[in-house]
Design a protein around this motif. Sequence first.
Motif, mmCIF file in Angstrom:
data_model
loop_
_atom_site.group_PDB
_atom_site.id
_atom_site.type_symbol
_atom_site.label_atom_id
_atom_site.label_comp_id
_atom_site.label_asym_id
_atom_site.label_seq_id
_atom_site.Cartn_x
_atom_site.Cartn_y
_atom_site.Cartn_z
ATOM 1 N N LEU A 1 4.242 18.254 -26.064
ATOM 2 C CA LEU A 1 5.030 17.719 -24.955
ATOM 3 C C LEU A 1 4.162 17.092 -23.867
ATOM 4 O O LEU A 1 4.616 16.219 -23.129
ATOM 5 N N GLY A 2 2.934 17.535 -23.756
ATOM 6 C CA GLY A 2 2.069 17.013 -22.707
ATOM 7 C C GLY A 2 1.293 15.775 -23.107
ATOM 8 O O GLY A 2 0.655 15.136 -22.263
ATOM 9 N N LEU A 3 1.338 15.407 -24.386
ATOM 10 C CA LEU A 3 0.549 14.276 -24.854
ATOM 11 C C LEU A 3 1.008 12.954 -24.231
ATOM 12 O O LEU A 3 0.181 12.094 -23.926
ATOM 13 N N GLY A 4 2.296 12.803 -24.021
ATOM 14 C CA GLY A 4 2.800 11.579 -23.395
ATOM 15 C C GLY A 4 2.314 11.422 -21.970
ATOM 16 O O GLY A 4 1.955 10.325 -21.533
ATOM 17 N N MET A 5 2.279 12.526 -21.237
ATOM 18 C CA MET A 5 1.803 12.478 -19.855
ATOM 19 C C MET A 5 0.309 12.171 -19.807
ATOM 20 O O MET A 5 -0.146 11.416 -18.960
ATOM 21 N N VAL A 6 -0.433 12.745 -20.723
ATOM 22 C CA VAL A 6 -1.873 12.488 -20.777
ATOM 23 C C VAL A 6 -2.129 11.022 -21.118
ATOM 24 O O VAL A 6 -3.024 10.385 -20.543
ATOM 25 N N GLY A 7 -1.338 10.480 -22.021
ATOM 26 C CA GLY A 7 -1.470 9.062 -22.358
ATOM 27 C C GLY A 7 -1.216 8.164 -21.157
ATOM 28 O O GLY A 7 -1.904 7.155 -20.962
ATOM 29 N N PHE A 8 -0.224 8.511 -20.349
ATOM 30 C CA PHE A 8 0.057 7.738 -19.145
ATOM 31 C C PHE A 8 -1.111 7.799 -18.170
ATOM 32 O O PHE A 8 -1.497 6.788 -17.574
ATOM 33 N N LEU A 9 -1.692 8.991 -18.008
ATOM 34 C CA LEU A 9 -2.830 9.128 -17.097
ATOM 35 C C LEU A 9 -4.042 8.352 -17.606
ATOM 36 O O LEU A 9 -4.756 7.724 -16.814
ATOM 37 N N ILE A 10 -4.262 8.365 -18.904
ATOM 38 C CA ILE A 10 -5.369 7.599 -19.473
ATOM 39 C C ILE A 10 -5.161 6.109 -19.228
ATOM 40 O O ILE A 10 -6.103 5.386 -18.894
ATOM 41 N N LYS A 11 -3.915 5.654 -19.354
ATOM 42 C CA LYS A 11 -3.609 4.248 -19.102
ATOM 43 C C LYS A 11 -3.910 3.875 -17.650
ATOM 44 O O LYS A 11 -4.485 2.809 -17.378
ATOM 45 N N LEU A 12 -3.588 4.769 -16.709
ATOM 46 C CA LEU A 12 -3.876 4.493 -15.301
ATOM 47 C C LEU A 12 -5.377 4.392 -15.058
ATOM 48 O O LEU A 12 -5.839 3.491 -14.345
ATOM 49 N N PHE A 13 -6.141 5.308 -15.637
ATOM 50 C CA PHE A 13 -7.600 5.270 -15.466
ATOM 51 C C PHE A 13 -8.201 4.020 -16.094
ATOM 52 O O PHE A 13 -9.090 3.399 -15.518
ATOM 53 N N LEU A 14 -7.723 3.643 -17.259
ATOM 54 C CA LEU A 14 -8.239 2.431 -17.901
ATOM 55 C C LEU A 14 -7.935 1.188 -17.075
ATOM 56 O O LEU A 14 -8.781 0.305 -16.937
ATOM 57 N N GLN A 15 -6.742 1.102 -16.537
ATOM 58 C CA GLN A 15 -6.400 -0.033 -15.683
ATOM 59 C C GLN A 15 -7.291 -0.077 -14.452
ATOM 60 O O GLN A 15 -7.728 -1.146 -14.031
ATOM 61 N N TYR A 16 -7.566 1.078 -13.859
ATOM 62 C CA TYR A 16 -8.386 1.138 -12.656
ATOM 63 C C TYR A 16 -9.805 0.691 -12.953
ATOM 64 O O TYR A 16 -10.397 -0.081 -12.195
ATOM 65 N N PHE A 17 -10.387 1.176 -14.057
ATOM 66 C CA PHE A 17 -11.784 0.861 -14.359
ATOM 67 C C PHE A 17 -11.971 -0.536 -14.932
ATOM 68 O O PHE A 17 -13.056 -1.088 -14.848
ATOM 69 N N MET A 18 -10.931 -1.134 -15.499
ATOM 70 C CA MET A 18 -11.056 -2.475 -16.061
ATOM 71 C C MET A 18 -10.892 -3.552 -14.993
ATOM 72 O O MET A 18 -11.235 -4.704 -15.234
ATOM 73 N N GLN B 1 0.826 -1.208 0.000
ATOM 74 C CA GLN B 1 0.000 0.000 0.000
ATOM 75 C C GLN B 1 0.861 1.259 0.000
ATOM 76 O O GLN B 1 0.580 2.221 -0.710
ATOM 77 N N PHE B 2 1.922 1.254 0.814
ATOM 78 C CA PHE B 2 2.825 2.399 0.853
ATOM 79 C C PHE B 2 3.468 2.642 -0.499
ATOM 80 O O PHE B 2 3.565 3.775 -0.960
ATOM 81 N N GLU B 3 3.938 1.571 -1.141
ATOM 82 C CA GLU B 3 4.572 1.714 -2.445
ATOM 83 C C GLU B 3 3.589 2.225 -3.493
ATOM 84 O O GLU B 3 3.947 3.050 -4.332
ATOM 85 N N THR B 4 2.348 1.757 -3.438
ATOM 86 C CA THR B 4 1.343 2.207 -4.396
ATOM 87 C C THR B 4 1.042 3.687 -4.211
ATOM 88 O O THR B 4 1.027 4.451 -5.179
ATOM 89 N N TRP B 5 0.821 4.105 -2.966
ATOM 90 C CA TRP B 5 0.528 5.515 -2.698
ATOM 91 C C TRP B 5 1.709 6.405 -3.050
ATOM 92 O O TRP B 5 1.529 7.479 -3.635
ATOM 93 N N SER B 6 2.910 5.988 -2.689
ATOM 94 C CA SER B 6 4.077 6.821 -2.991
ATOM 95 C C SER B 6 4.322 6.901 -4.494
ATOM 96 O O SER B 6 4.768 7.943 -4.993
ATOM 97 N N LEU B 7 4.004 5.839 -5.236
ATOM 98 C CA LEU B 7 4.125 5.883 -6.692
ATOM 99 C C LEU B 7 3.164 6.908 -7.278
ATOM 100 O O LEU B 7 3.556 7.749 -8.099
ATOM 101 N N TYR B 8 1.902 6.869 -6.867
ATOM 102 C CA TYR B 8 0.914 7.795 -7.396
ATOM 103 C C TYR B 8 1.224 9.243 -7.017
ATOM 104 O O TYR B 8 1.087 10.157 -7.831
#
Length: 65
Positions: free
Chosen positions: A47-64, A5-12
């Motif tokens: 320059l921000g498109l890569g970061m947005v893609g990463f955030l979209i990937k996190l949301f997709l993983q969470y909802f799936m 849990q600590f590692e997950t929170w610190s990663l986010y």
Amino acid sequence: MTTEQFETWSLYIGIAVLISFMFFIIYDLGKKSNAGKFGNFILFIALGLGMVGFLIKLFLQYFME
């Protein structure tokens, strides 16, 4: 709190801080180069498109799960 849990929170939290800092760097780059509104828009898109893609990937993983 377990180690996992600590590692997950610190990663986010670390990724959120890093992304915020990167957006500040993009803003500062546009400001120092006198890019104007359209130039800043292009910088944030390019320059921000890569970061947005990463955030979209996190949301997709969470909802799936």
